[in-house]
Each structure stands twice: as structure tokens, then as C-alpha cells.
Design a protein around this motif. Structure first.
Motif, PDB file in Angstrom:
ATOM      1  N   SER A  14       1.014  -1.083   0.030  1.00  0.00           N
ATOM      2  CA  SER A  14       0.159  -0.117   0.090  1.00  0.00           C
ATOM      3  C   SER A  14       0.665   1.226  -0.100  1.00  0.00           C
ATOM      4  CB  SER A  14      -0.838   0.026   1.252  1.00  0.00           C
ATOM      5  OG  SER A  14      -1.637   1.255   1.402  1.00  0.00           O
ATOM      6  N   LEU A  15       0.289   2.211  -0.703  1.00  0.00           N
ATOM      7  CA  LEU A  15       1.069   3.507  -0.640  1.00  0.00           C
ATOM      8  C   LEU A  15       1.228   4.161   0.589  1.00  0.00           C
ATOM      9  CD1 LEU A  15      -0.345   5.532  -3.977  1.00  0.00           C
ATOM     10  CD2 LEU A  15       1.978   4.299  -3.618  1.00  0.00           C
ATOM     11  N   LYS A  16       0.118   3.837   1.678  1.00  0.00           N
ATOM     12  CA  LYS A  16       0.283   4.439   2.975  1.00  0.00           C
ATOM     13  C   LYS A  16       1.381   3.839   3.700  1.00  0.00           C
ATOM     14  CE  LYS A  16      -4.733   4.903   3.434  1.00  0.00           C
ATOM     15  NZ  LYS A  16      -5.977   4.480   4.112  1.00  0.00           N
ATOM     16  N   THR A  17       1.977   2.697   3.527  1.00  0.00           N
ATOM     17  CA  THR A  17       3.128   2.178   3.921  1.00  0.00           C
ATOM     18  C   THR A  17       4.402   2.612   3.541  1.00  0.00           C
ATOM     19  OG1 THR A  17       3.312   0.072   2.655  1.00  0.00           O
ATOM     20  CG2 THR A  17       1.694   0.066   4.304  1.00  0.00           C
ATOM     21  N   LEU A  18       4.509   3.432   2.275  1.00  0.00           N
ATOM     22  CA  LEU A  18       5.694   3.731   1.765  1.00  0.00           C
ATOM     23  C   LEU A  18       6.194   4.960   1.992  1.00  0.00           C
ATOM     24  CD1 LEU A  18       5.012   3.203  -1.875  1.00  0.00           C
ATOM     25  CD2 LEU A  18       6.569   1.932  -0.813  1.00  0.00           C
ATOM     26  N   PRO A  19       7.615   5.171   2.435  1.00  0.00           N
ATOM     27  CA  PRO A  19       8.134   6.576   2.757  1.00  0.00           C
ATOM     28  C   PRO A  19       7.642   7.522   1.735  1.00  0.00           C
ATOM     29  CG  PRO A  19       9.920   4.706   2.512  1.00  0.00           C
ATOM     30  CD  PRO A  19       8.640   4.190   1.928  1.00  0.00           C
ATOM     31  N   PRO A  20       7.305   8.750   2.166  1.00  0.00           N
ATOM     32  CA  PRO A  20       7.168   9.894   1.408  1.00  0.00           C
ATOM     33  C   PRO A  20       7.981  10.077   0.157  1.00  0.00           C
ATOM     34  CG  PRO A  20       7.683  11.028   3.255  1.00  0.00           C
ATOM     35  CD  PRO A  20       7.561   9.334   3.341  1.00  0.00           C
ATOM     36  N   MET A  21       7.787  10.252  -1.099  1.00  0.00           N
ATOM     37  CA  MET A  21       8.992  10.592  -2.125  1.00  0.00           C
ATOM     38  C   MET A  21       8.543  12.187  -2.704  1.00  0.00           C
ATOM     39  SD  MET A  21       9.682   8.840  -5.990  1.00  0.00           S
ATOM     40  CE  MET A  21      10.840   7.644  -5.295  1.00  0.00           C
ATOM     41  N   GLU A  22       9.535  12.969  -2.352  1.00  0.00           N
ATOM     42  CA  GLU A  22       9.444  14.265  -2.776  1.00  0.00           C
ATOM     43  C   GLU A  22       9.911  14.312  -4.152  1.00  0.00           C
ATOM     44  OE1 GLU A  22       8.228  16.671  -0.821  1.00  0.00           O
ATOM     45  OE2 GLU A  22       8.062  15.295   1.221  1.00  0.00           O
ATOM     46  N   ASP A  23       9.414  15.306  -4.965  1.00  0.00           N
ATOM     47  CA  ASP A  23       9.443  15.589  -6.358  1.00  0.00           C
ATOM     48  C   ASP A  23      11.290  15.711  -6.529  1.00  0.00           C
ATOM     49  OD1 ASP A  23       7.046  15.635  -6.841  1.00  0.00           O
ATOM     50  OD2 ASP A  23       6.948  17.778  -7.341  1.00  0.00           O
ATOM     51  N   GLN A  24      12.062  16.015  -5.597  1.00  0.00           N
ATOM     52  CA  GLN A  24      13.109  16.173  -5.915  1.00  0.00           C
ATOM     53  C   GLN A  24      14.070  14.821  -5.912  1.00  0.00           C
ATOM     54  OE1 GLN A  24      15.051  18.749  -3.005  1.00  0.00           O
ATOM     55  NE2 GLN A  24      17.181  18.527  -4.154  1.00  0.00           N
ATOM     56  N   GLU A  25      13.422  14.011  -4.971  1.00  0.00           N
ATOM     57  CA  GLU A  25      13.786  12.592  -4.971  1.00  0.00           C
ATOM     58  C   GLU A  25      13.644  11.957  -6.219  1.00  0.00           C
ATOM     59  OE1 GLU A  25      16.126   9.969  -3.366  1.00  0.00           O
ATOM     60  OE2 GLU A  25      15.515  11.306  -1.747  1.00  0.00           O
ATOM     61  N   PHE A  26      12.455  12.208  -6.591  1.00  0.00           N
ATOM     62  CA  PHE A  26      12.181  11.309  -7.997  1.00  0.00           C
ATOM     63  C   PHE A  26      12.672  11.681  -9.175  1.00  0.00           C
ATOM     64  CE2 PHE A  26       9.783  12.084 -12.090  1.00  0.00           C
ATOM     65  CZ  PHE A  26       9.303  10.593 -12.239  1.00  0.00           C
ATOM     66  N   PHE A  27      13.225  13.227  -9.386  1.00  0.00           N
ATOM     67  CA  PHE A  27      13.993  13.602 -10.044  1.00  0.00           C
ATOM     68  C   PHE A  27      15.425  13.073 -10.212  1.00  0.00           C
ATOM     69  CE2 PHE A  27      11.192  17.504 -10.057  1.00  0.00           C
ATOM     70  CZ  PHE A  27      10.493  17.268 -11.262  1.00  0.00           C
ATOM     71  N   ARG A  28      16.030  12.713  -9.194  1.00  0.00           N
ATOM     72  CA  ARG A  28      17.169  12.103  -8.974  1.00  0.00           C
ATOM     73  C   ARG A  28      16.994  10.714  -9.568  1.00  0.00           C
ATOM     74  NH1 ARG A  28      21.013  11.415  -3.671  1.00  0.00           N
ATOM     75  NH2 ARG A  28      18.952  10.470  -2.750  1.00  0.00           N
ATOM     76  N   TRP A  29      16.158  10.023  -9.181  1.00  0.00           N
ATOM     77  CA  TRP A  29      15.724   8.579  -9.552  1.00  0.00           C
ATOM     78  C   TRP A  29      15.536   8.794 -11.132  1.00  0.00           C
ATOM     79  CZ3 TRP A  29      17.016   4.036  -7.563  1.00  0.00           C
ATOM     80  CH2 TRP A  29      17.123   3.993  -6.356  1.00  0.00           C
ATOM     81  N   GLN A  30      14.971   9.831 -11.672  1.00  0.00           N
ATOM     82  CA  GLN A  30      14.332   9.701 -13.026  1.00  0.00           C
ATOM     83  C   GLN A  30      15.774   9.802 -13.693  1.00  0.00           C
ATOM     84  OE1 GLN A  30      13.244  13.591 -14.534  1.00  0.00           O
ATOM     85  NE2 GLN A  30      11.467  12.612 -15.592  1.00  0.00           N
ATOM     86  N   ALA A  31      16.983  10.774 -13.117  1.00  0.00           N
ATOM     87  CA  ALA A  31      17.938  11.209 -13.883  1.00  0.00           C
ATOM     88  C   ALA A  31      18.954   9.849 -13.988  1.00  0.00           C
ATOM     89  CB  ALA A  31      18.683  12.355 -13.552  1.00  0.00           C
ATOM     90  N   ILE A  43       7.124  12.597 -14.757  1.00  0.00           N
ATOM     91  CA  ILE A  43       6.621  12.774 -13.281  1.00  0.00           C
ATOM     92  C   ILE A  43       5.396  12.314 -12.974  1.00  0.00           C
ATOM     93  CG2 ILE A  43       5.551  14.936 -14.009  1.00  0.00           C
ATOM     94  CD1 ILE A  43       7.326  14.262 -10.576  1.00  0.00           C
ATOM     95  N   GLN A  44       4.317  12.031 -14.132  1.00  0.00           N
ATOM     96  CA  GLN A  44       3.151  11.331 -13.925  1.00  0.00           C
ATOM     97  C   GLN A  44       3.372   9.776 -13.358  1.00  0.00           C
ATOM     98  OE1 GLN A  44       4.020  13.034 -16.418  1.00  0.00           O
ATOM     99  NE2 GLN A  44       2.644  14.787 -16.695  1.00  0.00           N
ATOM    100  N   ARG A  45       4.439   9.182 -13.469  1.00  0.00           N
ATOM    101  CA  ARG A  45       4.588   8.072 -13.141  1.00  0.00           C
ATOM    102  C   ARG A  45       5.445   7.638 -11.650  1.00  0.00           C
ATOM    103  NH1 ARG A  45       4.711   4.139 -16.887  1.00  0.00           N
ATOM    104  NH2 ARG A  45       4.021   2.823 -15.330  1.00  0.00           N
ATOM    105  N   LYS A  46       5.293   8.878 -11.177  1.00  0.00           N
ATOM    106  CA  LYS A  46       6.160   9.067  -9.640  1.00  0.00           C
ATOM    107  C   LYS A  46       5.342   7.941  -9.012  1.00  0.00           C
ATOM    108  CE  LYS A  46       6.307  11.826  -5.665  1.00  0.00           C
ATOM    109  NZ  LYS A  46       6.008  13.334  -5.245  1.00  0.00           N
ATOM    110  N   THR A  47       4.127   7.671  -8.727  1.00  0.00           N
ATOM    111  CA  THR A  47       3.574   6.665  -7.955  1.00  0.00           C
ATOM    112  C   THR A  47       4.389   5.337  -8.262  1.00  0.00           C
ATOM    113  OG1 THR A  47       1.489   8.107  -7.674  1.00  0.00           O
ATOM    114  CG2 THR A  47       1.467   5.749  -7.110  1.00  0.00           C
ATOM    115  N   PHE A  48       4.102   5.017  -9.601  1.00  0.00           N
ATOM    116  CA  PHE A  48       4.594   3.688  -9.839  1.00  0.00           C
ATOM    117  C   PHE A  48       6.196   3.576  -9.451  1.00  0.00           C
ATOM    118  CE2 PHE A  48       7.407   1.951 -13.234  1.00  0.00           C
ATOM    119  CZ  PHE A  48       7.280   0.834 -13.003  1.00  0.00           C
ATOM    120  N   LEU A  49       6.921   4.436  -9.828  1.00  0.00           N
ATOM    121  CA  LEU A  49       8.407   4.578  -9.287  1.00  0.00           C
ATOM    122  C   LEU A  49       8.405   4.137  -7.791  1.00  0.00           C
ATOM    123  CD1 LEU A  49      11.289   4.624  -9.993  1.00  0.00           C
ATOM    124  CD2 LEU A  49      11.228   6.930  -9.597  1.00  0.00           C
ATOM    125  N   GLN A  50       7.747   4.955  -6.938  1.00  0.00           N
ATOM    126  CA  GLN A  50       7.744   5.048  -5.687  1.00  0.00           C
ATOM    127  C   GLN A  50       7.340   3.479  -4.922  1.00  0.00           C
ATOM    128  OE1 GLN A  50       4.785   7.678  -3.880  1.00  0.00           O
ATOM    129  NE2 GLN A  50       5.472   7.216  -1.778  1.00  0.00           N
TER     130      GLN A  50
END
Length: 297
Positions: A14-31, A43-50
Motif C-alpha cells: 500500500s502507498l500508505k506504508t511507503l516512505p514519502p517521495m518528494e519531487d526532488q527525490e523522484f527527479f534524482r531517480w529519473q535522472a 513525473i506522472q509515473r512517480k507513484t509507480f516508481l515509488q
């Protein structure tokens, strides 16, 4: 290879059990993903990556995205962990004869080639981003059927490449559940597969030995050993790359075709690309190019 659509992500996480992912964190993984694989995750796939990262982090007891990032980038075990993660992020769900129009075009291409050109050399085909092998084995079936129809000796080989080592191992095993064969008619099932226990089907040895697999990152096509290809099949791959990267990949693939060879792409994957060596195949249902003969270039 393509980004997983999310349907294979573990539903109990569940998303509720995941650590929060800020946009800056997403962009680092994206890069990191784009740098190493060329794939662009919007960025629309942030939830999937998280969710995908969270599942793996739970498995290895990693408490944060930052710590997991450093494990991949800086740890001695980072190479192995990266390979596992890439396998989780890429699509593996495919089936035989998935795009009937595209494979039909390959069949028509072979049956209309000058017979003497097919008879004088081995036919070489390449499935780019082959996942678990259904596409290259389908190409092998088509080539074998065409050579049989033309009364020619069956001299051919098919190479499947992908970035994921685990999916390549599945491809080499060549054993598939019945649902992977739903698009095959009964004649092809009986001709090219052996029934196994547990509703499984194994590719027959005669066909299997014609297909080989290799790990290739499309960012490094300049180093790929495939040359002199009659058929290059590259579908459901380019749409996950930036436009300039798509053109770069296609330019490399065009160089690997023999004169008269065919490059088959996914319809709509590229709309503004041309190459001086290639001529577009006239078709509304498929996107394909033929390499011009040198004297006509």
C-alpha cells in the motif's frame, strides 16, 4: 524493453506504508534511470516508481530512497542490485505473434524477395528489446515457414537482445504458459511447441537452436556485435525515450541492415525521422523501412 505499466506491481504493498517521495527525490531517480538506460520516466509515473522502489526496499530492509540510491550508486553490490531493479521496472508481459500486421509484413517481405538472394546466404534477424523471447521465436517461425513455402534450405538465425538478464534467462529456457500462445493458431502450436505438464509449452529444439540471446543496452548499440541483418524488429521500445534518443537509436539500427533489409517499428513510435539509406514501406497499418541498394542510394 519498456517501462512496466504497473500491472505487475505487488498489490499488497500500500502507498500508505511507503516512505514519502518528494519531487526532488523522484527527479534524482529519473535522472539515474535515463543516464543508465536512456528511458525517460515522466513525473506522472512517480507513484509507480515509488511503489516499485518501495517493494524492493522492503525486501532488503532499506528504510529510505536516499539510502537505496546510494546502495545502487556507491555500494560494491550496486551492479547486482541495479540489475534486479531494472528487471522490476521493465515490462515482461508479451505473447507470440503479438502484432499480426507487423509480422504479416515480415512474411510478405520474405515471400517477395528474389529467391536467389534468399538462397545464397543465411537470413539474419534481430529482435531489439526482446523481453522473454516471444518476439524472436515468432520471427523464427515466420522465417522457417517462408523458406519452407519457397522450397529453400532453412539457413537462418535470430538474435534477441534486452537490457534485463533475468528476462533473457527466461527466453533461453523457451518454456511458456498457455496464455502466451493464445494468438497462435493450432497448426503453429502443434508444429513449433511440445506440450509439457502444468499447461506449459516448450519451443521445439529445432526452432530453439536457431535463436540466441544477448544482453544489450540500446544506449550502447555502437558496440553491439549485430551486423548484416536482413530483418530488424523493434517495437514497443522507442516511445519510452526522448525524441532525440529515438533518432539516435534508429540511426544505429539503420546502419546494421544489409541493402534490401527491413526495419520494422511500432506504429506511431516515431513520426519525424528519415534516413538517407532507408525508404518507407507503404502501409497504413505498420511502420517499416527498407534499406536501399547501394546503387540506388
Amino acid at each position: 524493453m519498456a517501462i512496466n505499466d504497473g500491472t505487475e506491481v505487488e498489490g499488497s504493498w500500500s502507498l500508505k506504508t511507503l516512505p514519502p517521495m518528494e519531487d526532488q527525490e523522484f527527479f534524482r531517480w529519473q535522472a539515474l534511470l535515463e543516464k543508465r538506460t536512456g528511458m525517460n520516466l515522466p513525473i506522472q509515473r512517480k507513484t509507480f516508481l515509488q511503489t516499485s522502489l518501495g517493494i524492493r526496499m522492503r525486501e532488503i530492509g532499506c528504510p529510505s530512497y536516499q539510502e537505496y540510491f546510494h546502495k545502487i550508486v556507491d555500494s560494491p553490490s550496486g551492479v547486482v542490485e541495479w540489475a534486479i531493479l531494472v528487471d522490476r521496472l521493465t515490462v515482461q508481459e508479451t505473447r507470440f505473434y503479438r502484432d499480426e500486421d507487423a509480422f504479416g509484413l515480415v512474411k510478405d517481405y520474405l515471400l517477395t524477395r528474389p529467391v536467389e538472394s534468399l538462397a545464397k546466404s543465411t537470413i539474419e534477424a534481430w529482435s531489439v528489446g526482446c523481453s522473454t523471447g516471444e518476439e524472436p521465436y515468432t520471427l523464427a517461425m515466420i522465417i522457417e515457414e517462408c523458406l519452407e513455402a519457397l522450397g529453400l534450405a532453412k539457413y537462418y538465425g535470430v538474435t534477441g537482445t534486452d537490457i534485463s538478464s533475468p528476462v533473457l534467462e527466461k527466453a533461453r529456457t523457451a518454456v511458456y504458459p498457455a496464455r502466451k500462445l493464445v494468438t497462435l493458431n493450432e497448426e503453429r502450436k502443434e508444429k513449433f511447441f511440445e506440450k509439457r505438464n502444468g499447461n506449459l509449452y516448450a519451443v521445439i529444439p529445432r526452432l530453439k537452436e536457431r535463436v540466441c540471446f544477448a544482453r544489450v543496452n540500446v544506449l550502447n548499440l555502437k558496440d553491439a556485435p549485430m551486423h548484416g541483418m536482413n530483418i530488424i524488429f523493434c517495437q514497443n521500445l522507442l516511445i519510452y525515450f526522448r525524441r532525440w534518443r529515438r533518432k539516435e537509436i534508429l540511426n544505429r539500427l539503420a546502419e546494421r541492415l544489409v541493402p534490401g533489409g527491413i526495419l520494422v517499428l511500432g506504429l506511431g513510435e516515431i513520426v519525424d525521422w528519415t534516413h538517407p539509406l532507408l525508404q518507407r514501406v507503404g502501409s497504413d497499418k505498420t511502420l517499416a523501412f527498407i534499406r536501399r541498394n547501394e546503387r540506388n542510394s
